[in-house]
Design a protein around this motif. Structure first.
Motif, mmCIF file in Angstrom:
data_model
loop_
_atom_site.group_PDB
_atom_site.id
_atom_site.type_symbol
_atom_site.label_atom_id
_atom_site.label_comp_id
_atom_site.label_asym_id
_atom_site.label_seq_id
_atom_site.Cartn_x
_atom_site.Cartn_y
_atom_site.Cartn_z
ATOM 1 N N CYS A 103 0.827 -1.202 0.000
ATOM 2 C CA CYS A 103 0.000 0.000 0.000
ATOM 3 C C CYS A 103 0.872 1.268 0.000
ATOM 4 C CB CYS A 103 -0.942 -0.009 1.203
ATOM 5 S SG CYS A 103 -2.227 1.257 1.179
ATOM 6 N N THR A 104 0.214 2.420 -0.058
ATOM 7 C CA THR A 104 0.923 3.702 0.002
ATOM 8 C C THR A 104 1.483 3.961 1.391
ATOM 9 O OG1 THR A 104 -1.191 4.788 0.475
ATOM 10 C CG2 THR A 104 -0.482 4.731 -1.823
ATOM 11 N N CYS A 105 0.941 3.251 2.392
ATOM 12 C CA CYS A 105 1.418 3.432 3.773
ATOM 13 C C CYS A 105 2.657 2.591 4.060
ATOM 14 C CB CYS A 105 0.314 3.095 4.767
ATOM 15 S SG CYS A 105 -0.325 1.406 4.628
ATOM 16 N N LYS A 106 3.026 1.708 3.147
ATOM 17 C CA LYS A 106 4.231 0.873 3.270
ATOM 18 C C LYS A 106 4.255 0.135 4.606
ATOM 19 C CE LYS A 106 5.502 2.490 -0.683
ATOM 20 N NZ LYS A 106 5.273 1.656 -1.874
ATOM 21 N N GLU B 251 -9.957 -4.321 4.250
ATOM 22 C CA GLU B 251 -9.510 -5.343 3.312
ATOM 23 C C GLU B 251 -8.454 -4.781 2.375
ATOM 24 O OE1 GLU B 251 -12.456 -6.717 0.621
ATOM 25 O OE2 GLU B 251 -13.206 -4.721 0.130
ATOM 26 N N MET B 252 -7.611 -5.653 1.882
ATOM 27 C CA MET B 252 -6.577 -5.263 0.930
ATOM 28 C C MET B 252 -7.054 -5.608 -0.482
ATOM 29 S SD MET B 252 -3.939 -4.085 2.716
ATOM 30 C CE MET B 252 -2.378 -4.350 1.891
ATOM 31 N N ILE B 253 -6.841 -4.682 -1.426
ATOM 32 C CA ILE B 253 -7.262 -4.858 -2.813
ATOM 33 C C ILE B 253 -6.043 -4.678 -3.713
ATOM 34 C CG2 ILE B 253 -8.871 -4.116 -4.604
ATOM 35 C CD1 ILE B 253 -10.551 -2.807 -2.421
ATOM 36 N N GLN B 254 -5.886 -5.565 -4.675
ATOM 37 C CA GLN B 254 -4.720 -5.519 -5.561
ATOM 38 C C GLN B 254 -5.020 -4.700 -6.812
ATOM 39 O OE1 GLN B 254 -3.426 -9.202 -7.444
ATOM 40 N NE2 GLN B 254 -1.294 -8.651 -7.168
ATOM 41 N N HIS C 129 -7.201 3.705 1.640
ATOM 42 C CA HIS C 129 -6.081 4.480 1.105
ATOM 43 C C HIS C 129 -6.132 4.590 -0.417
ATOM 44 C CE1 HIS C 129 -3.582 3.382 4.947
ATOM 45 N NE2 HIS C 129 -4.453 4.367 5.152
ATOM 46 N N LEU C 130 -7.305 4.423 -0.984
ATOM 47 C CA LEU C 130 -7.442 4.456 -2.441
ATOM 48 C C LEU C 130 -7.953 5.789 -2.957
ATOM 49 C CD1 LEU C 130 -8.934 0.890 -3.028
ATOM 50 C CD2 LEU C 130 -6.649 1.671 -3.640
ATOM 51 N N THR D 53 -8.006 9.562 -7.731
ATOM 52 C CA THR D 53 -8.581 8.429 -7.010
ATOM 53 C C THR D 53 -8.318 7.150 -7.774
ATOM 54 O OG1 THR D 53 -10.719 8.559 -8.141
ATOM 55 C CG2 THR D 53 -10.465 9.884 -6.128
ATOM 56 N N ALA D 54 -8.547 6.047 -7.090
ATOM 57 C CA ALA D 54 -8.555 4.748 -7.757
ATOM 58 C C ALA D 54 -9.899 4.560 -8.452
ATOM 59 C CB ALA D 54 -8.326 3.636 -6.743
ATOM 60 N N THR D 55 -9.972 3.601 -9.344
ATOM 61 C CA THR D 55 -11.224 3.298 -10.046
ATOM 62 C C THR D 55 -11.501 1.804 -9.952
ATOM 63 O OG1 THR D 55 -9.963 3.153 -12.112
ATOM 64 C CG2 THR D 55 -11.128 5.220 -11.669
ATOM 65 N N PHE D 56 -12.783 1.452 -10.025
ATOM 66 C CA PHE D 56 -13.219 0.071 -9.879
ATOM 67 C C PHE D 56 -13.980 -0.342 -11.139
ATOM 68 C CE2 PHE D 56 -12.015 0.087 -5.482
ATOM 69 C CZ PHE D 56 -12.155 1.411 -5.109
ATOM 70 N N TRP D 57 -13.638 -1.521 -11.666
ATOM 71 C CA TRP D 57 -14.098 -1.915 -12.994
ATOM 72 C C TRP D 57 -14.809 -3.257 -12.953
ATOM 73 C CZ3 TRP D 57 -12.798 1.595 -16.914
ATOM 74 C CH2 TRP D 57 -11.884 2.590 -16.530
ATOM 75 N N PRO D 58 -15.818 -3.444 -13.839
ATOM 76 C CA PRO D 58 -16.570 -4.703 -13.882
ATOM 77 C C PRO D 58 -15.788 -5.809 -14.580
ATOM 78 C CG PRO D 58 -17.377 -3.211 -15.564
ATOM 79 C CD PRO D 58 -16.353 -2.438 -14.770
ATOM 80 N N SER D 59 -16.399 -6.978 -14.642
ATOM 81 C CA SER D 59 -15.673 -8.163 -15.106
ATOM 82 C C SER D 59 -15.254 -8.087 -16.570
ATOM 83 C CB SER D 59 -16.537 -9.414 -14.894
ATOM 84 O OG SER D 59 -17.766 -9.277 -15.582
#
Length: 384
Positions: free
Chosen positions: A86-89, A102-105, A117-118, A260-266
């Motif tokens: 993560c950005t927090c190392k 939760e952690m997301i890759q 942190h996203l 920001t981060a973005t979230f995408w469908p399948s």
């Protein structure tokens, strides 16, 4: 095998502690060469070749493949190889972090991030398949043009049963006379019936007059351009006649870049443009994998599940299915004989509390084959 398309990786802090060069090892080497060491699980990474035993490991030789190249120049490393994410190392799990998260890759840099942190809150329903982190959205700036239509939305796959015509949208290139006149007025092109144009139309050739373009082509092009502006993704999918760049069409519309981060469908990867211009851009940004749906972690997991189901199949039953009935009966009888005699033989060791050694097993099979030969050579039966 060289760089594997996607595989599970580990980092050994015993062999490569902080300050040393980062290195990654495959699953097999984590068992065979680093079984007693302290390892960090990296989950999966793409296009990586195992480093075990190369120049990054000073006092270790790989037991599975002793002769290794000195370095794997194609490998990419980050703080994950030192157990930091993560950005927090911070490590994971973090003993000092009491906040449940939760952690997301990220599917581009493949680092792991805390959800908080996203820069954007992940969808509450968890209804997304892949995430692109803030830094990678800056690197892959073109994704912002797709984000308004794709990010955070589930895209229904276009099939014959779910086409534009089924939804009441019919794409027609042929226009009425009124449509032609309207489009000509909007485009500022007026049609002049000159002798030269009539002659070119008679021979189905484009006009060479000062207009320089065939009116029918202009009408069709303008009409298609309007359709593309209204339905850019749908039109590009359902017809191969439009040699347009989907990205440029989307970039012509207003969109907002955010930090920001973005979230995408399948199925979002299949919506990315694959024209010559975009493919060159992907190559320059080193993100060619974005158009490969087999690159996803989901595809990797599905392949693993399929492989496990294949491994769980009984080889004896597979063999029996390939035989006729007489062969099946003979094989089952031989198998039962072997099972019975081996069980009786091993029970003696269990009763005496002694260890079964390699030579004991070799002796058993030599005796078993000898008894089998005696049984088959005892008498021959002939049918009259």
């Amino acid at each position: 095998q060289g760089a594997v398309k996607r595989q599970a990786l580990y980092a050994c802090s015993t062999c490569t502690p902080p300050g040393a060069e980062p290195a990654g090892i495959c699953l097999a080497c984590s068992y065979e060469c680093h079984g007693t060491h302290r390892l960090f699980e990296l989950y999966t990474k793409r296009n990586f070749r195992c480093d075990c035993g190369n120049s990054k490991f000073k006092n270790l030789q790989c037991k599975l493949l002793p002769e290794k190249g000195k370095v794997n120049s194609g490998n990419k490393y980050n703080d994950n190889f030192y157990g930091l994410y993560c950005t927090c190392k911070r490590p994971y799990p973090d003993p000092e972090d009491e906040i449940p998260d939760e952690m997301i890759q990220c599917i581009v840099c493949e680092d792991w991030f805390h959800g908080r942190h996203l820069g954007a809150v992940p969808p509450e329903s968890g209804d997304f398949h892949e995430m692109v982190c803030q830094a990678c959205m800056k690197h892959c700036h073109f994704l912002w043009a797709y984000a308004p239509q794709l990010a955070g939305k589930e895209i229904p796959p276009l099939t014959k049963a779910n086409s534009l015509e089924d939804e009441g949208i019919v794409l027609k290139v042929e226009e009425s006379e009124e449509q032609k006149k309207e489009i000509k007025k909007e485009s500022g092109v007026e049609h002049h019936d000159t002798k030269e144009e009539k002659q070119s139309e008679q021979f189905n050739e484009p006009s060479t007059s000062s207009g320089s373009a065939c009116p029918e082509f202009l009408n069709t092009n303008n009409y298609c351009s309007k359709l593309l502006q209204k339905f850019p993704m749908e039109v590009a999918e359902t017809t191969s006649e439009f040699s347009v760049c989907k990205l440029k069409e989307l970039q012509s519309k207003p969109f907002v870049k955010k930090d920001t981060a973005t979230f995408w469908p399948s199925n979002w990867r299949s919506k990315l443009c694959t024209c010559e211009y975009c493919l060159k851009m992907y190559s320059e940004l080193e993100v060619q994998f974005l158009t490969d749906e087999c690159d996803t972690v989901l595809a990797y997991e599905n392949k693993g599940t399929s492989d496990q189901e294949t491994e769980r199949r009984d080889p004896l039953m597979d063999t029996l299915n390939s035989m006729n009935r007489v062969q099946q009966v003979e094989l089952i009888c031989e198998y039962n004989d072997l099972k019975t005699e081996l069980t009786d033989y091993l029970r003696r060791f269990a009763d005496e509390g002694t260890v079964v050694k390699r030579e004991d097993i070799q002796h058993f099979f030599e005796e078993f084959r000898s008894r089998k030969r005696r049984r088959t050579n005892r008498m021959q039966y002939y049918c009259s």
